[in-house]
Structure formats: C-alpha cells, structure tokens
Design a protein around this motif. Structure first.
Motif, short mmCIF file in Angstrom:
data_model
loop_
_atom_site.label_atom_id
_atom_site.label_comp_id
_atom_site.label_asym_id
_atom_site.label_seq_id
_atom_site.Cartn_x
_atom_site.Cartn_y
_atom_site.Cartn_z
N MET A 1 0.84 -1.19 0.00
CA MET A 1 0.00 0.00 0.00
C MET A 1 0.88 1.24 0.00
SD MET A 1 -3.17 -0.91 -0.06
CE MET A 1 -3.97 0.58 0.49
N GLU A 2 0.67 2.13 -0.97
CA GLU A 2 1.38 3.39 -0.99
C GLU A 2 0.76 4.35 0.03
OE1 GLU A 2 2.65 4.56 -5.25
OE2 GLU A 2 0.82 3.37 -5.47
N ARG A 3 1.60 5.14 0.65
CA ARG A 3 1.15 6.04 1.70
C ARG A 3 0.72 7.37 1.10
NH1 ARG A 3 4.09 9.72 5.28
NH2 ARG A 3 5.94 9.28 4.02
N GLU A 4 -0.48 7.84 1.45
CA GLU A 4 -0.91 9.16 1.03
C GLU A 4 -0.40 10.20 2.00
OE1 GLU A 4 -4.88 11.81 -0.08
OE2 GLU A 4 -5.12 9.68 0.42
N ILE A 5 0.26 11.22 1.48
CA ILE A 5 0.81 12.31 2.27
C ILE A 5 -0.18 13.47 2.24
CG2 ILE A 5 2.68 14.00 2.41
CD1 ILE A 5 4.51 11.84 1.21
N THR A 6 -0.45 14.05 3.39
CA THR A 6 -1.47 15.10 3.46
C THR A 6 -0.94 16.39 4.08
OG1 THR A 6 -2.25 14.20 5.58
CG2 THR A 6 -3.35 13.43 3.58
N ALA A 7 0.35 16.46 4.40
CA ALA A 7 0.95 17.66 4.98
C ALA A 7 2.22 18.01 4.20
CB ALA A 7 1.27 17.46 6.46
N GLU A 8 2.60 19.28 4.24
CA GLU A 8 3.80 19.71 3.53
C GLU A 8 5.04 19.00 4.06
OE1 GLU A 8 4.10 23.93 3.59
OE2 GLU A 8 2.28 24.24 2.40
N VAL A 9 5.98 18.70 3.14
CA VAL A 9 7.16 17.92 3.52
C VAL A 9 8.31 18.31 2.61
CG1 VAL A 9 6.52 15.99 2.00
CG2 VAL A 9 8.00 15.58 3.98
N ASP A 10 9.53 18.26 3.14
CA ASP A 10 10.72 18.47 2.33
C ASP A 10 11.10 17.17 1.63
OD1 ASP A 10 10.95 21.08 3.05
OD2 ASP A 10 12.59 20.79 4.48
N LEU A 11 11.50 17.28 0.36
CA LEU A 11 11.92 16.10 -0.38
C LEU A 11 13.23 15.53 0.17
CD1 LEU A 11 11.59 14.20 -2.84
CD2 LEU A 11 12.81 15.92 -4.20
N CYS A 12 14.14 16.39 0.60
CA CYS A 12 15.49 15.95 0.99
C CYS A 12 15.77 16.23 2.46
CB CYS A 12 16.54 16.66 0.14
SG CYS A 12 16.36 16.42 -1.63
N ASN A 229 0.49 5.85 -11.40
CA ASN A 229 -0.73 5.46 -12.11
C ASN A 229 -1.97 5.96 -11.36
OD1 ASN A 229 0.86 3.99 -13.96
ND2 ASN A 229 0.89 2.23 -12.56
N ALA A 230 -2.89 6.54 -12.13
CA ALA A 230 -4.12 7.04 -11.52
C ALA A 230 -5.13 7.32 -12.62
CB ALA A 230 -3.87 8.31 -10.71
N ILE A 231 -6.39 7.39 -12.22
CA ILE A 231 -7.42 7.97 -13.06
C ILE A 231 -7.97 9.19 -12.32
CG2 ILE A 231 -8.00 5.86 -14.28
CD1 ILE A 231 -10.33 5.45 -12.43
N ILE A 232 -8.46 10.15 -13.09
CA ILE A 232 -8.98 11.39 -12.52
C ILE A 232 -10.44 11.49 -12.92
CG2 ILE A 232 -8.75 13.89 -12.40
CD1 ILE A 232 -5.83 11.79 -13.66
N VAL A 233 -11.33 11.34 -11.95
CA VAL A 233 -12.77 11.32 -12.20
C VAL A 233 -13.38 12.58 -11.61
CG1 VAL A 233 -14.92 10.06 -11.88
CG2 VAL A 233 -12.77 8.80 -12.13
N ASP A 234 -13.96 13.41 -12.48
CA ASP A 234 -14.54 14.68 -12.05
C ASP A 234 -13.56 15.48 -11.20
OD1 ASP A 234 -16.96 14.16 -13.39
OD2 ASP A 234 -17.75 13.04 -11.67
N GLY A 235 -12.30 15.49 -11.62
CA GLY A 235 -11.27 16.27 -10.96
C GLY A 235 -10.63 15.65 -9.76
N LYS A 239 -6.07 6.70 -7.05
CA LYS A 239 -4.72 6.13 -7.21
C LYS A 239 -4.79 4.66 -7.58
CE LYS A 239 -0.16 6.46 -6.70
NZ LYS A 239 0.19 5.21 -7.37
N ILE A 240 -3.90 4.26 -8.49
CA ILE A 240 -3.72 2.86 -8.87
C ILE A 240 -2.32 2.45 -8.45
CG2 ILE A 240 -3.61 1.22 -10.78
CD1 ILE A 240 -5.59 2.98 -12.28
N GLY A 241 -2.21 1.53 -7.52
CA GLY A 241 -0.92 1.15 -6.97
C GLY A 241 -0.21 0.05 -7.74
N ASP A 242 -0.88 -0.55 -8.73
CA ASP A 242 -0.28 -1.66 -9.48
C ASP A 242 0.63 -1.14 -10.58
OD1 ASP A 242 -2.00 -3.39 -8.01
OD2 ASP A 242 -3.60 -2.94 -9.43
#
Length: 321
Positions: A1-12, A229-235, A239-242
């Motif tokens: 399962m990929e983790r959804e991030i919901t807060a600002e974060v530094d890449l490095c 991978n993802a589809i965007i439905v009505d904006g 997410k597609i994790g495969d």
C-alpha cells in the motif's frame, strides 16, 4: 500500500539524501524540492496542451550539464511540426521554482524564451522563439486534484513528480503571421525534481475528456514500491498502486499500444509520432511521443468507465544523463 501524504514535507534531508517522510503520494503539491549540490540533479517543467486543431509542448529543464528547453507545435490536420529547441551549457539563464504551483520558472537562451508563472488561481504560460509564440492561461478549478509521487530508487537516487491532467486552457498560438485561438483545450503538467541514475527508460501516457482523465507510467518505477498510475474522475484522483503492462511495436510506433492491469484495459491508437533525439556525449536521449486516441476501460471506485473520447499521448523515453 502506498502512503498518502497530506501535509507539507521536504523532499530531501539536510545532507541532500532522500527524506523518508517524503515517500508517498499526494492529491495536491505538498513537497518542497530542496535538492542540494550539482550532479545527477534533474529539474523540469513540461506543459502539453491539446486543442481541437493543435498540440503544443513547452519544456524548461535543468539537467546540471545543460538546460534543455523547447517549444513544439503539431498541426493536427496537416501533420506539420514546428520545433524550436535550445541547449544552454550548464543551464545558464534557467530559473526553476522549488515547489509545484508556486513561483516562477523561466528559461532564456538559444533563441528560446519561456516563462511559467504560478499563482493561487492557476498558471500562465508565455513562450516564444523564431516564428512561434504561445500565450496561455491554465486556471486551477476549485477542488481539482493532481497526482504527486516520490519514486525512491535509493536514499541518494529518487524522483518527485507531479502529473496534473485535464486543466482547462485558453489563449493564443501564433505561427508566423497567423494567430490561432486556443479554446476548448486542456493542459497537462509534468513537474519533475530529483537525482537520477545515469541511464533510465520510462513510459508515460496521459489523456483527457471532460470528467475523465488517465495518468499512467511504466518501467522507471518498477521495484520501488511506488507508481505514477491514476485515473482522474470529475477532478478527483483515484490512485492505482499496481504496475501496468505496456506492449507496443518499436518497429512501428503508430501501431496500437496496449496498457493493461487489474484496473486498466486500454488500447491507444496513435495518429502522429513525434521523435526527439539528443546527443551531447554525456547527455543523450531518444523519445518517441505518440499522439492519439484511447479506447477500452478503466475501473474507478464506482465501477468500470469507458474511455471513448479520451485523447492524449503515450511515449517511450530513453535517457543517458
């Protein structure tokens, strides 16, 4: 399962390595690409704009060794291409914003001038070169989501990408003395920041019709635990994790492509192939970007959706950089 991030974060991290807390995916750009140093750092903004009559591509990039910028226009009726590319040593005159959707990215050199300006309402694209000018506004609709993903090859090699599919676009395209209105159009953003291995191959497909968009990637994410991978439905992003299976004929790029997975049964029929090559000794690449129509179906949270009317592109890119 990929983790959804919901807060600002530094890449490095402060030492320049990948911040483990940055690995995951987002619905809005939340990563600050605080890359440090020189070597293997790649930064780019690519806008693809699809109108009923034209397809436009705008790229600003800093690849350490060089800035590689360009304006591309395809006349969908005649197949005529307008290509204006620039290679600027050490990316002089290139400014890359640290966050997607914020600030200004610009390039000037080799006869090409591009400015990509972001504010809270959307994006403004201004690009010009000999015989071509693009002036486009890309609003950000309320509630619209984009797919952000961090792909970790290791703690020293990683990529952050934002794929923003299906935003409305309007403005003008000028070719020579002819001015064409850009209307009934959509735009796709590819925002990339990371530290790459020297050699890499990827696939990318993006397409849109009102209310439904697709965003698929392949090859470069294999074995990382992340996908784009993802589809965007009505904006809204689903997410597609495969990992998906890509099948296409490299001896005939205009033959149908197949992209399949547990939630994806897609055929792509190209109507035009764009070939882009570069060979700067250390930096070299070859991209086959095919524009065309999607068919088949994708499985959304509420069930299968038909892809009739979705237009966009699928590509293979091979790079040494």
């Amino acid at each position: 399962m990929e983790r959804e991030i919901t807060a600002e974060v530094d890449l490095c991290r402060p030492d320049g390595g990948l911040n483990p807390a940055a690995v995951g995916w987002t619905r809005q750009p939340l990563h600050r690409a605080n890359l440090r140093g020189w070597g293997r750092c790649k930064r780019w903004e690519y806008w693809g704009i699809v109108t009923p009559n034209h397809i436009v591509g705008i790229v600003v990039s800093s690849l350490d060794y060089a800035g590689v910028h360009g304006i591309y226009v395809l006349d969908r009726e005649t197949g005529e291409e307008t290509v204006r590319d620039a290679v600027v040593p050490l990316a002089r005159g290139t400014v890359m914003a640290e966050r997607s959707g914020v600030g200004v990215t610009s390039a000037r050199g080799g006869g090409v001038q591009i400015e990509l300006r972001e504010d809270e309402t959307g994006s403004a694209i201004e690009a010009s070169a000999r015989g071509v000018r693009v002036s486009v506004r890309v609003p950000r609709p309320a509630g619209h989501e984009s797919l952000g993903v961090v792909v970790p090859w290791s703690d020293r090699r990683f990529q952050y990408t934002v794929k923003d599919v299906g935003r409305p676009a309007s403005g003008t395209l000028t070719l020579g003395s002819q001015v064409y209105p850009i209307e009934d159009a959509f735009a796709v953003l590819d925002h990339g920041r990371g530290k790459w291995p020297y050699s890499m191959t990827w696939n990318w497909a993006a397409g849109w019709r009102p209310g439904l968009g697709i965003q698929f990637g392949g090859k470069w994410t294999e074995g990382t635990g992340s996908t784009e991978n993802a589809i965007i439905v009505d904006g809204r992003v689903q997410k597609i994790g495969d990992e998906l299976r890509w099948e296409y004929d490299t001896a005939n790029w205009l033959a149908p492509w197949s992209i399949t997975g547990e939630r994806v049964e897609v055929e792509f029929q190209p109507f035009h192939e764009r070939v882009a090559t570069s060979n700067l000794i250390v930096v070299a690449g070859e991209t086959h970007q095919c524009f065309g129509h999607f068919a088949g179906r994708v499985r959304a949270d509420a069930g299968w959706l038909d892809l009739s009317g979705v237009v966009g592109w699928a590509e293979e890119a091979r790079n040494r950089w």
